[in-house]
Design a protein around this motif. Structure first.
Motif, PDB file in Angstrom:
ATOM      1  N   PRO A   1      -3.396   6.073   3.867  1.00  0.00           N
ATOM      2  CA  PRO A   1      -3.194   5.430   2.569  1.00  0.00           C
ATOM      3  C   PRO A   1      -3.353   6.453   1.450  1.00  0.00           C
ATOM      4  O   PRO A   1      -4.220   7.322   1.507  1.00  0.00           O
ATOM      5  CB  PRO A   1      -4.308   4.386   2.496  1.00  0.00           C
TER       6      PRO A   1
ATOM      7  N   VAL B   1       0.850  -1.182   0.000  1.00  0.00           N
ATOM      8  CA  VAL B   1       0.000   0.000   0.000  1.00  0.00           C
ATOM      9  C   VAL B   1       0.888   1.235   0.000  1.00  0.00           C
ATOM     10  O   VAL B   1       1.856   1.297   0.755  1.00  0.00           O
ATOM     11  CB  VAL B   1      -0.918   0.011   1.246  1.00  0.00           C
TER      12      VAL B   1
ATOM     13  N   TYR C   1       1.500   5.076   0.947  1.00  0.00           N
ATOM     14  CA  TYR C   1       1.038   5.972   2.000  1.00  0.00           C
ATOM     15  C   TYR C   1       1.507   7.388   1.713  1.00  0.00           C
ATOM     16  O   TYR C   1       2.429   7.615   0.945  1.00  0.00           O
ATOM     17  CB  TYR C   1       1.596   5.544   3.355  1.00  0.00           C
TER      18      TYR C   1
ATOM     19  N   ARG D   1      -4.466   7.668  -2.145  1.00  0.00           N
ATOM     20  CA  ARG D   1      -5.615   7.284  -2.974  1.00  0.00           C
ATOM     21  C   ARG D   1      -5.475   7.839  -4.343  1.00  0.00           C
ATOM     22  O   ARG D   1      -4.910   8.760  -4.669  1.00  0.00           O
ATOM     23  CB  ARG D   1      -6.904   7.770  -2.343  1.00  0.00           C
TER      24      ARG D   1
END
Length: 76
Positions: free
Chosen positions: A74, A10, A12, A76
């Motif tokens: 996170p 993920v 960040y 996006r």
């Protein structure tokens, strides 16, 4: 025995916490001076206070700090 792993990657990012304000502080570094600026949210006034101290005393070297509460979220 086989081991299988799945990694979820993920991305960040870091941002200023929305419920906080940054703070600014300063301290005169002249060896004979004890002048300090208490933490304040008003960065422009902090600069003015340092300049005023310079005008009043001739002291021109300061340690300045900027502090901010941050949150990692996170991307996006």
């Amino acid at each position: 025995m086989a081991v299988k792993s799945v990694f979820r990657f993920v991305d960040y990012r870091i941002i200023a916490h929305p419920d906080s304000e940054p703070t600014y502080a300063a301290q005169c570094l002249n060896p004979d001076c004890t002048w300090t600026l208490a933490p304040t949210a008003d960065g422009e006034q902090a600069d003015v206070d340092c300049m005023t101290h310079r005008a009043d005393t001739g002291h021109g070297i300061f340690s300045r700090s900027y502090q901010q509460v941050a949150v990692v979220v996170p991307a996006r």
